[in-house]
Scaffold this motif. Structure first.
Motif, PDB file in Angstrom:
ATOM      1  N   LEU A 111       6.016   0.795  -0.251  1.00 25.84           N
ATOM      2  CA  LEU A 111       5.349   0.018  -1.292  1.00 25.84           C
ATOM      3  C   LEU A 111       5.120  -1.441  -0.929  1.00 25.84           C
ATOM      4  O   LEU A 111       4.266  -2.081  -1.491  1.00 25.84           O
ATOM      5  CB  LEU A 111       6.156   0.094  -2.588  1.00 25.84           C
ATOM      6  CG  LEU A 111       6.096   1.427  -3.305  1.00 25.84           C
ATOM      7  CD1 LEU A 111       6.881   1.362  -4.595  1.00 25.84           C
ATOM      8  CD2 LEU A 111       4.664   1.807  -3.592  1.00 25.84           C
ATOM      9  N   THR A 112       5.903  -1.995  -0.023  1.00 27.82           N
ATOM     10  CA  THR A 112       5.753  -3.413   0.258  1.00 27.82           C
ATOM     11  C   THR A 112       5.146  -3.664   1.619  1.00 27.82           C
ATOM     12  O   THR A 112       4.239  -4.453   1.789  1.00 27.82           O
ATOM     13  CB  THR A 112       7.108  -4.135   0.160  1.00 27.82           C
ATOM     14  OG1 THR A 112       7.708  -3.786  -1.072  1.00 27.82           O
ATOM     15  CG2 THR A 112       6.942  -5.625   0.223  1.00 27.82           C
ATOM     16  N   VAL A 113       5.671  -2.968   2.622  1.00 26.90           N
ATOM     17  CA  VAL A 113       5.210  -3.235   3.978  1.00 26.90           C
ATOM     18  C   VAL A 113       4.019  -2.354   4.321  1.00 26.90           C
ATOM     19  O   VAL A 113       3.240  -2.659   5.208  1.00 26.90           O
ATOM     20  CB  VAL A 113       6.356  -2.989   4.982  1.00 26.90           C
ATOM     21  CG1 VAL A 113       5.944  -3.378   6.367  1.00 26.90           C
ATOM     22  CG2 VAL A 113       7.588  -3.749   4.563  1.00 26.90           C
ATOM     23  N   PHE A 114       3.863  -1.253   3.597  1.00 28.54           N
ATOM     24  CA  PHE A 114       2.755  -0.333   3.851  1.00 28.54           C
ATOM     25  C   PHE A 114       2.836   0.371   5.174  1.00 28.54           C
ATOM     26  O   PHE A 114       1.836   0.813   5.700  1.00 28.54           O
ATOM     27  CB  PHE A 114       1.416  -1.073   3.810  1.00 28.54           C
ATOM     28  CG  PHE A 114       0.957  -1.342   2.428  1.00 28.54           C
ATOM     29  CD1 PHE A 114       1.344  -0.516   1.399  1.00 28.54           C
ATOM     30  CD2 PHE A 114       0.131  -2.411   2.151  1.00 28.54           C
ATOM     31  CE1 PHE A 114       0.906  -0.756   0.122  1.00 28.54           C
ATOM     32  CE2 PHE A 114      -0.302  -2.652   0.865  1.00 28.54           C
ATOM     33  CZ  PHE A 114       0.093  -1.825  -0.146  1.00 28.54           C
ATOM     34  N   GLU A 150      10.742   0.318   0.235  1.00 28.89           N
ATOM     35  CA  GLU A 150      10.223  -0.946   0.715  1.00 28.89           C
ATOM     36  C   GLU A 150       9.115  -0.745   1.757  1.00 28.89           C
ATOM     37  O   GLU A 150       8.079  -1.388   1.716  1.00 28.89           O
ATOM     38  CB  GLU A 150      11.383  -1.714   1.343  1.00 28.89           C
ATOM     39  CG  GLU A 150      11.184  -3.171   1.470  1.00 28.89           C
ATOM     40  CD  GLU A 150      12.497  -3.805   1.845  1.00 28.89           C
ATOM     41  OE1 GLU A 150      13.118  -4.419   0.977  1.00 28.89           O
ATOM     42  OE2 GLU A 150      12.933  -3.657   3.003  1.00 28.89           O
ATOM     43  N   GLN A 151       9.375   0.179   2.703  1.00 29.62           N
ATOM     44  CA  GLN A 151       8.384   0.418   3.742  1.00 29.62           C
ATOM     45  C   GLN A 151       7.082   0.927   3.134  1.00 29.62           C
ATOM     46  O   GLN A 151       6.000   0.600   3.587  1.00 29.62           O
ATOM     47  CB  GLN A 151       8.904   1.439   4.767  1.00 29.62           C
ATOM     48  CG  GLN A 151       9.978   0.887   5.684  1.00 29.62           C
ATOM     49  CD  GLN A 151       9.481  -0.287   6.501  1.00 29.62           C
ATOM     50  OE1 GLN A 151       8.343  -0.325   6.948  1.00 29.62           O
ATOM     51  NE2 GLN A 151      10.323  -1.294   6.680  1.00 29.62           N
TER      52      GLN A 151
END
Lengths: 368, 272, 267
Positions: B230-233, B227-228
């Protein structure tokens, strides 16, 4: 870029524009068939682009690329991916860009511009930009829409009536029946804005800055939540009776199931629908930027826009198209209908900056 | 040993990332910071996720251990034909994509009548169970996916035990259980060690299974990293979670391997 | 030695084994069942019978080409992993040097290291040194994540090999390599085979590293599967799953036929 390109002699007829190209050392090809003289400057080139997966990606690969490659005697390598994945690729390759054009959602345009990953669109080389509704040119001309999907709830008509208001999601009749979108994809941002809007009674425009009031409201939603989904087939699971209602989700992921006869439909409660805008951007210091401009212009061609819209059931970005009634009914098109639906786009500059903490909060609420 | 360099580069890069800070324009500052680790310790969400991850990995490992012994025994000691058949059946699922297997489990465990299990239970007049989207679904799925990783090293270890030793113990009047406990089990410890490290590590770092079977209620460290990144960058924070995860899992692997070996080595001595 | 080597508990063990194998195969059976369903979606229980989904999938050029590519990539990656991992394992087990435990842990760390993160690190590395050959990049990435399996399994089988034998051979005039090849290699064969198999499997199933390193003309199967899942709504997806299952069964049977899986692992 292969070696043979840079070693090819410049023997094709050169216009002034082509001479400039030659100066850029990515030279024209000897092998270019003479009947393609108009586009000979692009002959033999290979361009890397990033496109979406799914039916849209399929359409581009099968319907757009072959004729484009033939016309310009070039090769286009189209890598499929999701918005955030594509941005991550641009980021990781920032020092030596490999891609020329990327397809990302509107929020991605904001991130890419902020991080200095893209150049403004070359307006003079993209005449079709004139046909685009002005509202779909983003971030001062750094990105332009190709397709507009609206996000709402999907529901199983055998299990529930369409919702009038998002507030009904909190109704006890939906206990463990709501399949909520997972934190991985963009619509999870809409979840937060919806909750804030319900908690405060304010429209999305203001509610998006009031996320603090969304958290307690979302905690109250927890008993109704069956799962947080992270796969594209979530609507199908609801159609099969795993939950009664789900979302928020883009229409382009739901309607294809409906058209095939699954027991699923979408509703857009009165608070308003969200937009998911698929855009294209030009990578900073991109190789073959001119070919990229031609390609982006082609994507805005009315015939291509029509085909893309009919395939993905998402509204086109250019004006003046008309659709068969059964498709028109599913599209937020033309512009007047977009206003009717109250399509809302979050302030991405703000939302992107707080997304990390939003996700942290969502995780804290929904992780048992 | 210069091969080591190949491993060190990516791991080193990663660890370095975890000490960097990310500016809003996506660039990384060169300043050394512990902020990522402090955030990891300070927010209770991350502590809970660590606990969940360890709990799921532990149950999966224990479960796989129990299930692996009968299979390994048959492979190593059973008649040739049966042993071969079982080997094939154990290895074949390994080649099937994890996503595919997770989909399979989703079909089986599905809540409501569309799930195979509940469909079967309703025939037997038993109430529906809700397993999908709980920790149990993740454990069941992981056990099935990683079981071969336990069976194969274990079978190899048992195969190396001289059957004469077991026979001798039996001749001396040991019951099957006693022979297993006092001879086979201690002597199979090297294989067990390999199996446990593989299963534990792989479960702890998986992110596809928790996402598909846990319905995202069950966050694991692997999911958080994904998540960090791929989503939050926030790559530095993702790297920090990853590094912490590696350290924790490694420490646990070393600890229980030491434990198992000490415990059973002494038994093996006794037995010999 | 008793007849089946399992002692009096044999019936119990066989029963358990049967149940466990069923458990292992369960999630593989259902995709096959669903793949013949004559409905526009995946539904359970399936209705009707058709093989049309198989035809559809087999005609999908994307699927067949990325399948071939994955087989090639995984085979070469497994070879690389064995060539790299075996000497590493020998060094780790045989030599003693300061910090050995640390190095040992380090070598195994990619096993636990989320390969998503390894993937980014590699992509940045390749991009900064200008390595744009997708196949080479993928290969390096896959070798990196699969080698630890070989190291782990080979080490385990080396521990029980008596180094004295190899020394004896060398005293008798055999070269270092010959001694290893003739004496040690046959003994660690099970570990090697198991390691190579794990390596192949891990590479064949790898998503997290591939997603950073692939390009449009080198798409490994797991990436393709994910893209197919999002554009294929019908039981075609179950047909793909079933094809994978049949393929793996075929591979394993072939391996068993050619090399004698069980014997190779010296069970």
């Amino acid at each position: 870029m292969t070696i043979k390109l840079t070693t090819k002699p410049l023997s094709t007829p050169l216009s002034r524009r082509n001479l400039l190209k030659a100066g850029a050392a990515t030279a024209a090809g000897l092998a270019a068939p003479s009947f393609f003289v108009r586009n000979a400057w692009a002959a033999g080139k290979t361009m890397q682009i990033g496109i979406w997966g799914g039916v849209q990606g399929e359409f581009i690969r099968k319907q757009v690329l072959p004729s484009f490659e033939k016309e310009f005697d070039c090769k286009v390598d189209a890598q499929q991916g999701s918005t955030l994945g594509q941005i991550a690729l641009l980021r990781a390759g920032k020092d030596a860009p490999k891609f020329t054009v990327m397809f990302v959602d509107d929020l991605g345009v904001e991130i890419a511009k902020r991080e200095g990953l893209i150049d403004p669109l070359p307006r003079d080389k993209m005449p079709n930009l004139a046909k685009v509704y002005p509202r779909f040119i983003y971030n001062d001309g750094y990105g332009v829409a190709l397709a507009i999907s609206s996000a709402g709830l999907f529901y199983n008509p055998q299990a529930t009536k369409p919702l009038e208001s998002y507030a009904e999601l909190w109704d006890p009749r939906f206990a463990r029946k709501v399949s909520l979108v997972g934190t991985k994809t963009t619509p999870s941002v809409f979840t937060v804005i919806i909750a804030a809007a319900i908690a405060t009674g304010k429209p999305y425009k203001e509610a998006q800055y009031l996320a603090d009031q969304a958290w307690p409201k979302l905690k109250e939603l927890k008993p109704n939540v069956l799962n947080l989904y992270s796969t594209d087939d979530a609507p199908l699971l609801v159609a099969q009776g795993q939950g009664a209602i789900g979302g928020p989700e883009y229409s382009k992921y739901v309607y294809p199931y409906k058209l095939k006869g699954a027991s699923i439909d979408m509703c857009f409660p009165k608070e308003g629908a969200f937009t998911g805008v698929n855009c294209q951007i030009l990578v900073k210091n991109a190789p073959n930027a001119d070919l990229g401009a031609e390609f982006m212009n082609r994507m805005l061609d009315p015939a291509i826009q029509q085909g893309l819209a009919e395939t993905a059931l998402a509204a086109p970005a250019v004006s003046g198209l008309s659709f068969k009634p059964e498709i028109a009914g599913l599209l937020a098109y033309p512009e007047s209908k977009m206003d009717e639906l109250g399509l809302f786009s979050p302030d991405w500059a703000y939302v992107n900056s707080v997304r990390s903490s939003w996700i942290e909060n969502l995780n804290q609420i929904f992780t048992a | 040993m210069f091969f080591i360099a190949v491993f060190v580069i990516p791991v080193g890069l990663m660890v370095r990332y975890s000490f960097l800070q990310q500016l809003p324009d996506g660039t990384l500052t060169g300043n050394f910071t512990l902020a990522n680790y402090i955030r990891l310790g300070a927010v209770d969400l991350y502590r809970n996720v660590v606990v969940t991850t360890l709990r799921i990995s532990l149950f999966t490992t224990l479960g796989a251990m129990l299930l692996a012994y009968p299979l390994a025994l048959v492979i190593a000691r059973g008649p040739a034909m049966i042993g071969r058949a079982i080997t094939v059946l154990v290895i074949a699922p390994l080649l099937v994509n994890v996503v595919v297997r997770a989909y399979g489990w989703r079909i089986i465990l599905g809540n409501g009548n569309s799930g195979v299990l509940n469909w079967a239970l309703s025939y037997l007049g038993l109430g529906p169970v809700e397993i999908l989207y709980t920790e149990w679904a993740v454990i069941i799925g992981s056990m099935q996916v990683f079981l071969p990783m336990m069976v194969l090293p274990l079978a190899a270890a048992i195969g190396r035990i001289d059957p004469a030793v077991e026979d001798a113990a039996r001749t001396l009047g040991g019951s099957s259980l006693a022979v297993f406990r006092r001879v086979t089990l201690p002597l199979s410890v090297p294989g067990l060690g390999v199996g446990c490290t593989l299963v534990f590590s792989l479960t702890a770092s998986s992110f596809i299974l928790p996402a598909l079977l846990g319905g995202s209620f069950t966050k694991m460290l692997g999911t958080l990293v994904e998540e960090q990144i791929l989503t939050v960058f926030d790559w530095p924070f993702g790297a920090a979670i990853a590094t912490a995860m590696v350290l924790i899992v490694m420490a646990i692997n070393l600890a229980y391997m030491a434990l198992i070996e000490r415990r059973f080595r002494s038994r093996a001595m006794e037995a010999a | 030695m008793s007849e089946n080597g399992l002692g009096r508990a044999a019936p119990l063990i066989y029963t358990l084994t049967g149940l466990i194998v069923l458990f292992l195969l369960l999630p593989l059976i259902f995709p096959i069942v669903l793949s013949i369903s004559d409905t526009p979606f995946i539904t359970f229980p399936p209705k009707g019978f058709t093989l049309q989904w198989y035809g559809k999938v087999l005609q999908d050029a994307d699927f067949t080409s990325s399948f071939g590519f994955s087989v090639l990539l995984s085979t070469t990656a497994a070879c690389g992993a064995v060539l790299l991992g075996t000497p590493t394992a020998v060094g780790l087990v045989r030599l003693s040097f300061p910090g050995k435990g640390f190095i040992q842990a380090l070598v195994l760390s990619p096993l636990i290291f989320p390969s998503l993160v390894t993937g980014i690190a590699l992509l940045r590395l390749f991009s900064s040194i200008g390595s744009n050959d997708a196949f080479l990049n993928l290969w390096i990435g896959h070798v990196l994540v699969t080698t630890p399996y070989v190291v782990r399994t080979v080490s385990a089988s080396l521990v029980v090999v008596d180094p004295g034998l190899e020394e004896a051979a060398r005293t008798l005039g055999a070269g270092r390599f010959t001694a290893f090849w003739r004496i040690t290699r046959p003994q660690i064969m099970p570990g090697l085979v198991a390691g190579a198999l794990f390596a192949f499997v891990t590479s064949f199933d790898n998503y997290a590293v591939s997603m950073w390193l692939f390009d449009a003309s080198h798409v490994p199967l797991p990436m393709m599967m994910l893209s197919l899942i999002s554009r294929m709504f019908d039981p075609g997806i179950a047909a793909i799953a079933s094809l994978m299952i049949f393929f793996s069964l075929f591979m394993v049977l072939l391996l068993e036929r050619l090399a004698g899986l069980r014997r190779a692992m010296s069970f």
